[in-house]
Design a protein around this motif. Structure first.
Motif, PDB file in Angstrom:
ATOM      1  N   ILE A 196       0.844  -1.195   0.000  1.00  0.00           N
ATOM      2  CA  ILE A 196       0.000   0.000   0.000  1.00  0.00           C
ATOM      3  C   ILE A 196       0.881   1.247   0.000  1.00  0.00           C
ATOM      4  O   ILE A 196       1.702   1.446   0.888  1.00  0.00           O
ATOM      5  CB  ILE A 196      -0.947   0.035   1.216  1.00  0.00           C
ATOM      6  CG1 ILE A 196      -1.890  -1.170   1.194  1.00  0.00           C
ATOM      7  CG2 ILE A 196      -1.751   1.336   1.227  1.00  0.00           C
ATOM      8  CD1 ILE A 196      -2.898  -1.183   2.330  1.00  0.00           C
ATOM      9  N   CYS A 201      -3.131   6.198  -1.354  1.00  0.00           N
ATOM     10  CA  CYS A 201      -4.287   5.743  -0.579  1.00  0.00           C
ATOM     11  C   CYS A 201      -5.210   6.903  -0.206  1.00  0.00           C
ATOM     12  O   CYS A 201      -4.760   7.954   0.252  1.00  0.00           O
ATOM     13  CB  CYS A 201      -3.797   5.037   0.680  1.00  0.00           C
ATOM     14  SG  CYS A 201      -5.109   4.495   1.791  1.00  0.00           S
ATOM     15  N   CYS A 207     -10.337  -1.565   1.501  1.00  0.00           N
ATOM     16  CA  CYS A 207      -9.417  -2.697   1.647  1.00  0.00           C
ATOM     17  C   CYS A 207      -9.561  -3.353   3.011  1.00  0.00           C
ATOM     18  O   CYS A 207      -9.452  -4.578   3.145  1.00  0.00           O
ATOM     19  CB  CYS A 207      -7.989  -2.243   1.410  1.00  0.00           C
ATOM     20  SG  CYS A 207      -7.441  -0.944   2.542  1.00  0.00           S
ATOM     21  N   CYS A 211     -10.556  -7.409   3.443  1.00  0.00           N
ATOM     22  CA  CYS A 211      -9.496  -8.346   3.865  1.00  0.00           C
ATOM     23  C   CYS A 211     -10.048  -9.385   4.845  1.00  0.00           C
ATOM     24  O   CYS A 211     -10.455  -9.023   5.965  1.00  0.00           O
ATOM     25  CB  CYS A 211      -8.348  -7.581   4.509  1.00  0.00           C
ATOM     26  SG  CYS A 211      -6.998  -8.667   5.045  1.00  0.00           S
ATOM     27  N   TYR A 220      -3.273   1.662   7.412  1.00  0.00           N
ATOM     28  CA  TYR A 220      -3.261   1.513   5.950  1.00  0.00           C
ATOM     29  C   TYR A 220      -1.944   0.941   5.446  1.00  0.00           C
ATOM     30  O   TYR A 220      -1.400   1.380   4.437  1.00  0.00           O
ATOM     31  CB  TYR A 220      -3.592   2.838   5.252  1.00  0.00           C
ATOM     32  CG  TYR A 220      -4.928   3.378   5.692  1.00  0.00           C
ATOM     33  CD1 TYR A 220      -6.112   2.758   5.304  1.00  0.00           C
ATOM     34  CD2 TYR A 220      -5.008   4.459   6.564  1.00  0.00           C
ATOM     35  CE1 TYR A 220      -7.344   3.220   5.755  1.00  0.00           C
ATOM     36  CE2 TYR A 220      -6.226   4.928   7.017  1.00  0.00           C
ATOM     37  CZ  TYR A 220      -7.389   4.296   6.612  1.00  0.00           C
ATOM     38  OH  TYR A 220      -8.605   4.742   7.061  1.00  0.00           O
ATOM     39  N   CYS A 227      -1.106 -11.839   5.894  1.00  0.00           N
ATOM     40  CA  CYS A 227      -1.732 -11.849   4.560  1.00  0.00           C
ATOM     41  C   CYS A 227      -1.497 -13.190   3.856  1.00  0.00           C
ATOM     42  O   CYS A 227      -0.384 -13.736   3.877  1.00  0.00           O
ATOM     43  CB  CYS A 227      -1.155 -10.715   3.721  1.00  0.00           C
ATOM     44  SG  CYS A 227      -1.753 -10.681   2.021  1.00  0.00           S
ATOM     45  N   ARG A 231      -5.673 -11.298  -2.654  1.00  0.00           N
ATOM     46  CA  ARG A 231      -5.796 -10.074  -3.446  1.00  0.00           C
ATOM     47  C   ARG A 231      -7.212  -9.471  -3.457  1.00  0.00           C
ATOM     48  O   ARG A 231      -7.541  -8.689  -4.331  1.00  0.00           O
ATOM     49  CB  ARG A 231      -5.354 -10.294  -4.895  1.00  0.00           C
ATOM     50  CG  ARG A 231      -3.932 -10.848  -5.059  1.00  0.00           C
ATOM     51  CD  ARG A 231      -2.903  -9.913  -4.464  1.00  0.00           C
ATOM     52  NE  ARG A 231      -1.547 -10.282  -4.833  1.00  0.00           N
ATOM     53  CZ  ARG A 231      -0.724 -11.001  -4.089  1.00  0.00           C
ATOM     54  NH1 ARG A 231      -1.130 -11.422  -2.893  1.00  0.00           N
ATOM     55  NH2 ARG A 231       0.493 -11.283  -4.492  1.00  0.00           N
ATOM     56  N   ASP A 232      -8.040  -9.770  -2.466  1.00  0.00           N
ATOM     57  CA  ASP A 232      -9.346  -9.115  -2.385  1.00  0.00           C
ATOM     58  C   ASP A 232      -9.189  -7.615  -2.186  1.00  0.00           C
ATOM     59  O   ASP A 232      -9.998  -6.815  -2.677  1.00  0.00           O
ATOM     60  CB  ASP A 232     -10.164  -9.698  -1.222  1.00  0.00           C
ATOM     61  CG  ASP A 232     -10.698 -11.090  -1.537  1.00  0.00           C
ATOM     62  OD1 ASP A 232     -10.508 -11.531  -2.692  1.00  0.00           O
ATOM     63  OD2 ASP A 232     -11.282 -11.719  -0.629  1.00  0.00           O
ATOM     64  N   CYS A 233      -8.140  -7.218  -1.476  1.00  0.00           N
ATOM     65  CA  CYS A 233      -7.902  -5.791  -1.228  1.00  0.00           C
ATOM     66  C   CYS A 233      -7.573  -5.052  -2.520  1.00  0.00           C
ATOM     67  O   CYS A 233      -7.957  -3.893  -2.720  1.00  0.00           O
ATOM     68  CB  CYS A 233      -6.795  -5.597  -0.207  1.00  0.00           C
ATOM     69  SG  CYS A 233      -5.228  -6.366  -0.681  1.00  0.00           S
ATOM     70  N   VAL A 234      -6.854  -5.730  -3.431  1.00  0.00           N
ATOM     71  CA  VAL A 234      -6.511  -5.107  -4.707  1.00  0.00           C
ATOM     72  C   VAL A 234      -7.773  -4.834  -5.510  1.00  0.00           C
ATOM     73  O   VAL A 234      -7.935  -3.764  -6.117  1.00  0.00           O
ATOM     74  CB  VAL A 234      -5.535  -6.004  -5.502  1.00  0.00           C
ATOM     75  CG1 VAL A 234      -5.234  -5.395  -6.870  1.00  0.00           C
ATOM     76  CG2 VAL A 234      -4.249  -6.223  -4.721  1.00  0.00           C
ATOM     77  N   CYS A 237      -9.634  -1.901  -3.946  1.00  0.00           N
ATOM     78  CA  CYS A 237      -8.990  -0.604  -4.227  1.00  0.00           C
ATOM     79  C   CYS A 237      -9.300  -0.135  -5.636  1.00  0.00           C
ATOM     80  O   CYS A 237      -9.372   1.064  -5.916  1.00  0.00           O
ATOM     81  CB  CYS A 237      -7.476  -0.742  -4.026  1.00  0.00           C
ATOM     82  SG  CYS A 237      -6.599   0.839  -4.010  1.00  0.00           S
ATOM     83  N   ILE A 243      -2.764  -0.181  -4.052  1.00  0.00           N
ATOM     84  CA  ILE A 243      -2.242  -1.465  -3.589  1.00  0.00           C
ATOM     85  C   ILE A 243      -1.643  -2.222  -4.769  1.00  0.00           C
ATOM     86  O   ILE A 243      -2.317  -2.447  -5.776  1.00  0.00           O
ATOM     87  CB  ILE A 243      -3.344  -2.310  -2.919  1.00  0.00           C
ATOM     88  CG1 ILE A 243      -4.044  -1.505  -1.805  1.00  0.00           C
ATOM     89  CG2 ILE A 243      -2.758  -3.601  -2.347  1.00  0.00           C
ATOM     90  CD1 ILE A 243      -5.165  -2.241  -1.129  1.00  0.00           C
TER      91      ILE A 243
END
Length: 697
Positions: A196, A201, A207, A211, A220, A227, A231-234, A237, A243
């Motif tokens: 990140i 951001c 995100c 997560c 952040y 982790c 890649r759910d955060c990607v 975003c 990210i």
């Protein structure tokens, strides 16, 4: 310019009376000095009367400097006013009654003109500051400083739980941080290693919600140990693109005016970090102190350029071979670097310690503010006035203007209450920007002027390499003085971190013997010329007439020894010698040497392809030092074609032996035996003959 002196016995706490005023006047070449008791109070009128006219005024008081200066401003006087401390340095202490010669010396030195101005080094700071360190330490200070400075933040660790919802200032994170530069011109490089990017951001929290491992919080930054890289955060975003797990420790770079380093260990580990860099670590008191200093470093600033560099005298390197590296090794600010065959000094990084000028054997680097001549005049004035006032066996105490001066004042105040002995009557303090700026040329000149001791006060502010350099220089100077037969220890280091330690150290030195007659020469900017004057005077009055003195290794004087069985007279050493100590003979194959010119840099030793040269440190003070001595000579080799001498017979034999089995030369050995001109003629004739043979075919 006439000088008026104002002296006060500080409410009769110093042994100064009318008779003392008469003695002071005689020593200073003026009328008897009236001695006040309350110059800053009921007798202030006498001070105001002195301000009439344009004559210089020297006030023997620093306690009430602010009051006296303010009164002068109110009077709009044109008289230059100087202040000198005679209370803590002389008037208070166990030997105060014997300190009159020292008081006269201090007053006389205070009346000397200011050193001539030198070029300045300028800085411009617009107030952009980078705070570096763990978030728990950095973020509170960022909030406090942001009202006065242009704050940016580089976080190194401790992100968990540290909320950064508002974008108040640029915020980065990273590792492997490197800092270069100085006040107003810092460059910071680091590796952005977390997926990140805090600058991209938007703190939308998408995100965090996406997560499943709760590896992201309000700092952040992703906890990579938690982790699982699904890649759910990607995806959350999305187009913002803050990210990026593919970011492979990309390097980033930014420029700043100031650095506030709050890491546990400083990122710059120099003993003397550059101006504009502050590293208090976890010490909250120092954090507050440095933060205040940061807020005051916005605007334009300047300082003197403390050094001058004469490239032609530099013995650092020749043909990429390093000889003398003394200045680079001793510099505590990394201001001195290689620049081809010479050195380069960064004036912005130079802190003015002057250690480089002290260890420089040739005088290529000299201290510029004050110049050696200004300091020499000051020492002559101090010692001459002290002697004129009846003082005996004076000792000079060289101390820094900051920590050293603080200890001396603190000791004087303890002595004023009877809690310490105080400054001995014969010890004359001499303040310097830094004690490492003065070396063997000034020390020996002070001895020649009549100082029985030169004492160098070390506190807790000197870099270790400075102390090593001073000890080495003292060893050389003391060796010379002892060889001349002067008894005692003349030059010594005093070490004190407190006033009471200084009190104890000052009682230790004993007066050493000096020349019966004080020298009258002037200290010059040419270091070796000044040393020649000092050697000459000390030798003329020496109990022992020593003219050949062995010196410790690393001394700046000496001879070179040549192994004639190995030397081929290739003259590589002559080309490498920066001081023209080694010279050839245009008419004969001879290697000659002028010892007076040698600075023992070692370039000849390192350049010699046969390793035939070695150094012999010594001080030679008779006519041999200036003579051209033949170190090696050989029978010349004559061209086999025209008879012109070139090279030496030994060199030719060695060359032929090495090339006889080489395929490229074996058939042309006779051409090697020819001089340059004949070799060209032979080659042209051979080419012609080959052309004729080709035509006949």
């Amino acid at each position: 310019m006439t000088t008026r002196f104002k002296v006060c016995n500080c409410n009769r706490t110093m042994p100064l009376d009318a008779s003392a005023g008469s003695a002071l006047g005689a020593a200073l070449g003026t009328q008897a000095l009236p001695v006040a008791s309350q110059l800053c109070r009921r007798e202030v009128g006498a001070y105001l009367d002195t301000l009439q006219g344009s004559d210089q005024v020297v006030v023997g008081c620093t306690q009430e400097r602010a009051l006296f200066s303010e009164l002068a401003e109110q009077r709009e006087t044109t008289a230059p006013i100087r202040f000198v401390n005679i209370r803590e340095t002389a008037g208070w202490g166990a030997q105060a009654k014997q300190a009159l010669p020292k008081i006269a010396a201090l007053l006389a030195a205070a009346a000397l003109p200011d050193p001539e101005p030198v070029p300045s080094v300028d800085y411009v700071s617009n107030g952009s500051v980078l705070l570096i360190g763990p978030s728990s330490r950095v973020m509170p200070w960022a909030k406090r400083l942001s009202a006065q400075l242009d704050v940016s933040v580089l976080l190194t660790s401790g992100f968990g739980g540290e909320a950064m919802l508002e974008r108040r200032y640029p915020t980065f994170s990273g590792q492997r941080i490197r800092i270069a530069g100085w006040l107003g011109a810092f460059t910071v490089r680091w590796q952005q290693s977390n997926p990140i990017d805090l600058e991209l951001c938007t703190r939308c929290n998408a995100c965090i919600a996406a997560c499943p491992e709760n590896a992201i919080d309000l700092s952040y930054q992703i906890d990579l140990t938690a982790c699982t890289s699904h890649r759910d955060c990607v995806k959350a975003c999305n187009a913002i693109g803050a990210i990026d797990f593919g970011r492979a420790a990309s390097e980033r770079e930014k420029a700043f005016d100031l650095i506030f380093d709050l890491c546990d260990q400083p990122l710059i580990t120099l003993h003397q970090p550059p101006q504009g860099y502050f590293a208090p670590g976890e010490d909250v008191v120092r954090q507050a102190e440095y933060a205040l200093q940061l807020t005051q470093l916005v605007g334009e600033f300047s300082k003197p350029k403390f050094f001058t560099y004469k490239e032609k005298l530099c013995a650092h390197s020749r043909n990429r071979k390093t000889g003398c590296n003394a200045c680079i090794d001793v510099c505590s600010t990394a201001a001195i670097s290689h620049d081809g065959d010479h050195i380069k000094v960064n004036a912005q990084l130079c802190a003015g310690c002057g250690a480089c000028t002290t260890v420089c054997p040739s005088g290529a680097l000299t201290y510029a503010y004050p110049r050696a001549s200004d300091l020499g005049q000051r020492l002559r004035t101090l010692l001459g006035t002290y002697r004129k006032a009846g003082g005996r066996q004076p000792a000079l105490l060289l101390h820094s203007q900051e920590r050293g001066a603080e200890l001396i004042v603190a000791l004087g105040r303890l002595a004023g209450t009877g809690a310490a002995q105080g400054m001995p009557a014969r010890v004359i303090p001499v303040d310097l920007h830094h004690v490492a700026a003065v070396g063997i040329d000034v020390w020996l000149s002070a001895i020649a002027y009549g100082a029985s001791n030169v004492l160098v006060l070390l506190t807790d502010e000197e870099a270790p390499q400075y102390i090593d350099a001073l000890e080495h220089q003292i060893g050389i100077a003391q060796t010379i003085l002892s060889a001349f037969g002067y008894e005692g220890r003349h030059i010594d280091l005093l070490r004190a971190a407190s006033a009471l330690e200084l009190d104890s150290e000052l009682q230790r030195p004993r007066p050493a013997s000096v020349p019966a007659e004080a020298a009258v020469y002037h200290v010059t900017a040419d270091k070796r010329a000044t040393l020649d004057f000092a050697f000459g005077h000390l030798l003329d009055h020496a109990p022992v007439r020593a003219t050949d003195i062995p010196l410790p290794a690393g001394a700046p004087y000496g001879a070179v020894a040549v192994d004639t069985s190995a030397c081929t007279l290739c003259m590589s050493c002559v080309g490498a010698c920066p001081e023209s100590a080694l010279i050839d003979n245009p008419s004969l194959p001879q290697l000659r040497f002028i010892e007076k010119n040698c600075v023992q840099c070692g370039l000849c030793e390192k350049t010699c392809p046969e390793s035939a040269i070695s150094l012999r440190p010594r001080l030679l003070l008779d006519e041999r030092a200036t003579q051209r001595v033949v170190l090696n000579e050989a029978e010349p080799f004559h061209c086999i074609r025209c008879g012109t001498p070139f090279g030496t017979l030994q060199m030719m034999d060695n060359m032929l032996a090495k090339l006889a089995t080489h395929g490229a030369f074996a058939g042309n050995l006779d051409r090697i035996k020819m001089c340059g001109d004949c070799r060209v003629v032979d080659m042209m004739q051979n080419k012609q003959e080959m052309s004729i043979l080709e035509l006949k075919r």
